[in-house]
Design a protein around this motif. Structure first.
Motif, mmCIF file in Angstrom:
data_model
loop_
_atom_site.group_PDB
_atom_site.id
_atom_site.type_symbol
_atom_site.label_atom_id
_atom_site.label_comp_id
_atom_site.label_asym_id
_atom_site.label_seq_id
_atom_site.Cartn_x
_atom_site.Cartn_y
_atom_site.Cartn_z
ATOM 1 N N PRO A 1 0.831 -1.210 0.000
ATOM 2 C CA PRO A 1 0.000 0.000 0.000
ATOM 3 C C PRO A 1 0.869 1.265 0.000
ATOM 4 O O PRO A 1 2.015 1.229 0.447
ATOM 5 C CB PRO A 1 -0.774 -0.119 1.315
ATOM 6 N N THR A 2 0.315 2.343 -0.516
ATOM 7 C CA THR A 2 1.056 3.619 -0.585
ATOM 8 C C THR A 2 0.182 4.761 -0.117
ATOM 9 O O THR A 2 -1.031 4.617 0.060
ATOM 10 C CB THR A 2 1.484 3.924 -2.028
ATOM 11 N N LEU A 3 0.824 5.915 0.066
ATOM 12 C CA LEU A 3 0.103 7.153 0.390
ATOM 13 C C LEU A 3 0.704 8.260 -0.454
ATOM 14 O O LEU A 3 1.924 8.441 -0.492
ATOM 15 C CB LEU A 3 0.249 7.485 1.875
ATOM 16 N N ASP A 4 -0.168 8.981 -1.178
ATOM 17 C CA ASP A 4 0.305 10.100 -1.990
ATOM 18 C C ASP A 4 -0.537 11.343 -1.777
ATOM 19 O O ASP A 4 -1.740 11.254 -1.537
ATOM 20 C CB ASP A 4 0.265 9.733 -3.494
ATOM 21 N N VAL A 5 0.126 12.502 -1.877
ATOM 22 C CA VAL A 5 -0.605 13.765 -1.975
ATOM 23 C C VAL A 5 -0.895 13.965 -3.453
ATOM 24 O O VAL A 5 0.026 13.986 -4.269
ATOM 25 C CB VAL A 5 0.221 14.937 -1.408
ATOM 26 N N ASN A 6 -2.181 14.075 -3.812
ATOM 27 C CA ASN A 6 -2.552 14.252 -5.206
ATOM 28 C C ASN A 6 -2.688 15.716 -5.587
ATOM 29 O O ASN A 6 -2.625 16.074 -6.755
ATOM 30 C CB ASN A 6 -3.884 13.551 -5.490
ATOM 31 N N GLY A 7 -2.885 16.559 -4.589
ATOM 32 C CA GLY A 7 -3.024 17.983 -4.848
ATOM 33 C C GLY A 7 -2.973 18.742 -3.539
ATOM 34 O O GLY A 7 -3.229 18.179 -2.465
ATOM 35 N N MET A 8 -2.603 20.023 -3.639
ATOM 36 C CA MET A 8 -2.399 20.824 -2.430
ATOM 37 C C MET A 8 -2.641 22.271 -2.815
ATOM 38 O O MET A 8 -2.139 22.717 -3.864
ATOM 39 C CB MET A 8 -0.953 20.614 -1.987
ATOM 40 N N LEU A 9 -3.394 23.004 -1.997
ATOM 41 C CA LEU A 9 -3.679 24.403 -2.342
ATOM 42 C C LEU A 9 -3.851 25.220 -1.081
ATOM 43 O O LEU A 9 -4.510 24.796 -0.138
ATOM 44 C CB LEU A 9 -4.961 24.491 -3.190
ATOM 45 N N SER A 10 -3.252 26.404 -1.092
ATOM 46 C CA SER A 10 -3.429 27.342 0.010
ATOM 47 C C SER A 10 -2.988 28.727 -0.440
ATOM 48 O O SER A 10 -2.026 28.861 -1.197
ATOM 49 C CB SER A 10 -2.596 26.904 1.214
ATOM 50 N N GLY A 11 -3.695 29.749 0.040
ATOM 51 C CA GLY A 11 -3.254 31.128 -0.116
ATOM 52 C C GLY A 11 -3.057 31.601 -1.532
ATOM 53 O O GLY A 11 -3.787 31.241 -2.452
ATOM 54 N N LYS B 75 -5.359 17.006 -1.135
ATOM 55 C CA LYS B 75 -6.011 15.754 -1.518
ATOM 56 C C LYS B 75 -4.987 14.650 -1.253
ATOM 57 O O LYS B 75 -3.868 14.712 -1.772
ATOM 58 C CB LYS B 75 -6.392 15.782 -2.984
ATOM 59 N N VAL B 76 -5.365 13.714 -0.416
ATOM 60 C CA VAL B 76 -4.449 12.646 -0.004
ATOM 61 C C VAL B 76 -5.127 11.317 -0.309
ATOM 62 O O VAL B 76 -6.269 11.094 0.096
ATOM 63 C CB VAL B 76 -4.146 12.735 1.511
ATOM 64 N N SER B 77 -4.443 10.457 -1.056
ATOM 65 C CA SER B 77 -5.057 9.162 -1.348
ATOM 66 C C SER B 77 -4.095 8.027 -1.077
ATOM 67 O O SER B 77 -2.880 8.201 -1.083
ATOM 68 C CB SER B 77 -5.542 9.100 -2.788
ATOM 69 N N MET B 78 -4.678 6.880 -0.799
ATOM 70 C CA MET B 78 -3.896 5.695 -0.484
ATOM 71 C C MET B 78 -4.309 4.566 -1.411
ATOM 72 O O MET B 78 -5.490 4.357 -1.647
ATOM 73 C CB MET B 78 -4.125 5.309 0.972
ATOM 74 N N ARG B 79 -3.291 3.873 -1.945
ATOM 75 C CA ARG B 79 -3.544 2.650 -2.719
ATOM 76 C C ARG B 79 -3.508 1.490 -1.730
ATOM 77 O O ARG B 79 -2.558 1.384 -0.946
ATOM 78 C CB ARG B 79 -2.462 2.488 -3.784
ATOM 79 N N LEU B 80 -4.541 0.678 -1.765
ATOM 80 C CA LEU B 80 -4.682 -0.373 -0.756
ATOM 81 C C LEU B 80 -4.421 -1.757 -1.348
ATOM 82 O O LEU B 80 -4.602 -1.961 -2.546
ATOM 83 C CB LEU B 80 -6.102 -0.330 -0.168
ATOM 84 N N VAL B 81 -4.006 -2.696 -0.497
ATOM 85 C CA VAL B 81 -3.811 -4.079 -0.935
ATOM 86 C C VAL B 81 -4.906 -4.941 -0.306
ATOM 87 O O VAL B 81 -5.641 -4.470 0.572
ATOM 88 C CB VAL B 81 -2.393 -4.573 -0.563
ATOM 89 N N PRO B 82 -5.030 -6.216 -0.774
ATOM 90 C CA PRO B 82 -6.110 -7.065 -0.258
ATOM 91 C C PRO B 82 -6.172 -7.085 1.272
ATOM 92 O O PRO B 82 -5.133 -7.059 1.937
ATOM 93 C CB PRO B 82 -5.763 -8.452 -0.821
#
Lengths: 460, 460
Positions: free
Chosen positions: B299-309, B326-333
Motif C-alpha cells: 500500500p502507498t500514500l500520496d498527496v494528489n493535490g495541495m492548495l493554500s493562499g 487531496k491525499v489518497s492511499m492505494r490499498l492491498v487485499p
C-alpha cells in the motif's frame, strides 16, 4: 498668509468632496503584481499628477522606473521654510480571492461609516487624507511649509525599483522630514506613531519530481511525491513552539530590553481582541513573548501560498510533477534579507532528499527599520494627534514592512515619521477591505495641525 | 455460422475504420469529474448505445444512475452458448494541466504510430478494440458466444453509483466470465494478464485558520499558519523510509509469500526503465521491497493535490485562511477503505494543534482485488495472447484500482479477466496521453481468438 483655522474649517466643509476624490482613486484597479493592470497603474499615476497640478504644485512629474512609475510633486513657499516630503504608494494588492468580496472591490461604496474597496485603507485613503489636508491649507492662504510628494507604484510588490529612483532624484527629494502615513492606528480612539517596522524576505520554493503528473496507481510506491517532500521541508522550518529552525536565523536578532518590553506592554492590544480580529480558534506564536512583541519585535516565518497537482473539484489520482510554496519571513533590525536567503538555501540543501530537483526564487525583500522618537517631526505629529483625539499617541513597533523607510534614510538621509489612519479591522490585503470614515476625517484635521506644528517650532 | 478465419481477415482489413471509430469517441470530452461536461457524458453514452445497435445487439439501453449513466447491450446467439460480459468505462480524466499538452486533448491525431488524445488509451481505445473484435465476428457469420456490455461513465471518479446499478440490473448482467480490458501491458512485446489490483481510499483534508487571509506583517507571529499545520500533518504521514505512519495502517496487510515474490521478480520491469518512464531523479519507496512489489503488492500514500493562499505570479504577503490537500492511499487485499478513513481521522486527531479547525472529506474508495489464475476465461485469454504475440503472457499485480472488479465479484458473482493493450508510456492521467496503434491492432485480433477459445473449451 497661511491661516490654520480657515484651513481646518475648509477641511470640515469639504469632507464630502474628499470622499468623492477617494472613490475616484479606488475605482482604478492599480494592482501592481498583475501585468494585466499596467494600464490602470499608469492611469492612477496620471490621476495623481493632475491632482497635484490642480492643487497648485509648481512642479509635478511622472518618474519613470524599470517597473511602474512614481509620481513627484513640489509645492514651494520659500527657501527658508522647512520641507516636508510625503511618501505614499498608489498601487494595491490583488483583490483575489474575489468570490469572498461582498461588494465589487473596485466599485467603492460607503456603508455603516466605512468605505469598502481594495486600497480604500491601504493606502489610497491615506494619500487622499494628506492631499485633503494640503488642499485645505492651499485654499486657505497657503501652507506654512514646503511640501513634496513621492508616490510610488510598486510598494505591494516590494518596491523593487524605488531605491534606484530615489538615488537618481535625490536632489529633488531633499527635505527636513518625511511623513509616511502607511502605518495604522491601534483603534479608533488610539492615535499611533510607529517607530519600528519589520523587514521582509520573500521566497518561492519549487520541488520538481517526475517529468509529468503520474498515475498514482501505476507509479505509486516508486516515485517520491514532491508535495510530501515540500511538506516535510516546510514542517521542519518552524517547530511546535513557533521557533524558526533555519540555521543561524536568530544569530543577529537582538533581545528586547526590559524597558522596551515594559513600554510595549502598555499598548492597549489584548489577546482577546486579536483573536476576535483574526477569527483564529486560538492565538499561537513564538514561545516566551507576548503577542505585541511577537508581531512587532520578533521575526516570523509564514507560508503565503502553496500549490501542487490537482486542486479542482472531485478526485484525480496523480503523483504531481511538482509542488510550490511561497514562504516569507518578517525580519527585525540587524537581520539581512541576503543572509536569510542563504540560511533558507542551506536549510533546504541539508534536508532535501536526492530524489527531487529544487529551486528557490527570491521575491521582494528589505531590512527592518527603527525611527528616532525624539525627532521634531515625530513631536509635531504627536501633539497634532493628541489635540484631535484628546489622547497621547501610542508608540508602537509595527509588524509590517515598509522597505522605503530604510531606503529613504540611506539614500536621502532623512528620517520618516510613520503614522496613518488605517485600523486593524480594515481587512487590508484581504477581501472586503474598508476604511473607517470618521477616523479618516479626524486624520485630515490632524495632518493640518501637524504641518503648522512642524512649521512653528521643533528645531530640526 | 461463426467463422474465425473470416473474422480475423475482416478485422485486418477494417483497421482504418476502427481507428476512425476511436477518433470519433475521443473527440467527445467525457470528463466525469467536471460538471461542465455532463452533456458530453450523455453524448458519449448515446454514441455507444447506437454503436451496439448498429452492430446488431438485440437489446441496448442507457442505465440511469444517480450520477452519469451506464450503457448496456446484449447480443444473444442462444441459451446454450456461454456468455461473456465486457466491462468498460467511457469517462476520462480531466485534461489539465492543459498547457502541457502538445496537441489538443480532444482532437485526436496520429503521429509516429500513436494516437494522441485524452482517453485514447484509458480506456476508449480498449472499448473500441473490443467493439472491433465483436464487429469482425458479427460481420463474419456471428459470434460463438453470447456477448454483453456494461460501460460505465464514472470510473475516473471511483464508480460511486455503479454498485447500485449492478444490484438493480444483476439479472441482465448474468454471465460466465467478465472481460475487463482496463488493465495494461508491460511492454509492446509482453502481453499481460493482471491478477491483482490495488484498492483506493481518497480524501480531502482541509485546515481552517483565521476567518480570512491575513496580512502577514500585521498578524505574523500570533496566528498559526494553516499551510504549515497541513505541511506538518502530511510530513508525519510517511517516514523517510516510505513507511506510512497512520496508526494500524499495516495491521491487515498480508506479507508476500516467497513463491509470489519469486514469480513477481520474473517480470521484465527494470528500475532503470521505471526511472526513464517517470523522469524521476531517483526512485523511492517503502524500504525492503522491490519496485514491482511496491507498485503491485504494497500500500502507498500520496498527496494528489495541495492548495493554500496566494499562488499567482509575484508575491502576496498573507497568512492564508485555509489550506487543503487531496491525499489518497492505494490499498492491498484485506485493507478496508472505511478502516483506513478512520485511521486517517485518528492520526489527525492525535497530531493537529488546537489552533485550527479541520475537516476530512471522503472521496472515491474501494477495496483491492485478486483473481483466480485457473479460471477458464483466464486460460482462454492467455492462449489467445500467446498466439498473437508468440510469447506467454506475464501475470502481474497492478498498482491501479478497478473497484468494479470487486463489485462484480460480490454482486454478480462472476470473476473478471483483466487485460488490455495500454502501455506504461501511454501517459494515462497525464498530459499527452496516447495509444500505441500497432499494439492495439494486435489486441483486436487477440480478442477474436479469446472469444473462440472461450467458446471452444475450458469448462467453467
Amino acid at each position: 498668509m497661511p491661516n490654520k483655522t480657515e484651513a481646518l474649517l475648509y477641511a470640515n466643509e469639504n469632507l464630502p468632496k474628499f470622499k468623492s476624490d477617494l472613490e475616484d482613486l479606488v475605482k482604478i484597479p492599480s494592482v501592481s503584481t498583475d501585468p494585466n493592470h499596467t494600464t490602470d497603474i499608469r492611469k492612477t499615476a496620471d490621476w495623481l499628477k493632475s491632482k497635484l497640478s490642480d492643487l497648485g504644485f509648481q512642479e509635478t512629474k511622472i518618474i519613470e522606473t524599470d517597473g511602474h512609475p512614481a509620481v513627484y510633486g513640489s509645492y514651494q513657499v520659500g527657501p527658508n521654510a522647512k520641507t516636508v516630503l510625503i511618501y505614499g504608494h498608489y498601487d494595491v494588492q490583488p483583490a483575489d480571492p474575489i468570490d469572498l468580496w461582498k461588494t465589487e472591490p473596485f466599485e467603492p461604496i460607503i456603508k455603516d461609516q466605512r468605505m469598502y474597496g481594495r486600497g480604500a485603507s491601504d493606502m489610497k485613503g491615506q494619500i487622499i487624507a494628506s492631499l485633503a489636508a494640503v488642499e485645505s491649507m492651499l485654499k486657505s492662504g497657503g501652507a506654512p511649509v514646503n511640501i513634496k510628494y513621492i508616490i510610488e507604484g510598486e510598494e505591494e510588490i516590494g518596491s523593487p525599483n524605488l531605491a534606484k529612483a530615489l538615488e537618481k532624484h535625490a536632489d529633488l527629494l531633499r527635505c527636513d522630514v518625511i511623513l509616511n502615513p502607511d502605518a495604522g492606528m491601534i483603534s479608533p480612539t488610539s492615535p499611533t506613531i510607529v517607530y519600528g517596522l519589520r523587514g521582509l524576505a520573500y521566497f518561492e520554493i519549487i520541488i520538481k519530481g517526475p517529468n509529468r503528473d503520474l498515475h498514482s496507481g501505476m507509479f505509486g510506491g516508486i516515485v517520491q511525491n514532491p508535495a510530501i517532500v515540500l511538506s516535510k521541508l516546510i514542517a521542519g522550518m518552524v517547530n511546535e513552539d513557533g521557533v524558526i529552525q533555519l540555521p543561524g536565523y536568530y544569530d543577529s536578532v537582538e533581545e528586547l530590553s526590559l524597558e522596551e518590553r515594559t513600554e510595549l506592554s502598555r499598548l492597549p492590544i489584548k489577546d482577546e481582541d486579536l483573536k476576535e480580529q483574526t477569527g483564529a480558534k486560538k492565538l499561537h506564536g513564538e514561545i516566551g513573548y507576548t503577542s505585541v512583541e511577537r508581531v512587532g519585535a520578533r521575526p516570523t516565518l509564514d507560508v503565503n501560498g502553496m500549490l501542487s497537482g490537482f486542486t479542482g473539484k472531485g478526485s484525480k489520482t496523480i503523483i504531481p510533477a511538482w509542488a510550490m510554496a511561497k514562504v516569507s519571513m518578517r525580519l527585525v533590525p540587524h537581520q539581512d534579507p541576503k543572509v536569510v536567503h542563504q540560511q533558507l538555501v542551506t536549510y533546504i540543501q541539508n534536508n532535501v532528499p536526492d530524489t527531487v530537483e529544487w529551486e528557490v526564487i527570491q521575491h521582494a525583500g528589505g531590512p527592518a527599520a527603527i525611527t528616532n522618537r525624539e525627532h521634531p517631526g515625530v513631536k509635531a505629529l504627536s501633539e497634532a494627534l493628541e489635540e484631535i483625539w484628546h489622547q497621547k499617541p501610542f508608540f508602537k513597533r509595527e509588524g509590517g514592512s515598509i522597505p522605503v523607510v530604510t531606503e529613504m534614510q540611506q539614500i536621502i538621509g532623512t528620517e520618516s515619521v510613520l503614522s496613518g489612519f488605517g485600523l486593524p479591522g480594515d481587512n487590508i490585503h484581504s477581501p472586503n477591505e474598508s476604511l473607517h470614515i470618521p477616523t479618516w476625517e479626524k486624520g485630515i484635521l490632524a495632518l493640518i495641525l501637524f504641518f503648522y506644528n512642524y512649521a512653528g517650532g521643533y528645531e530640526n
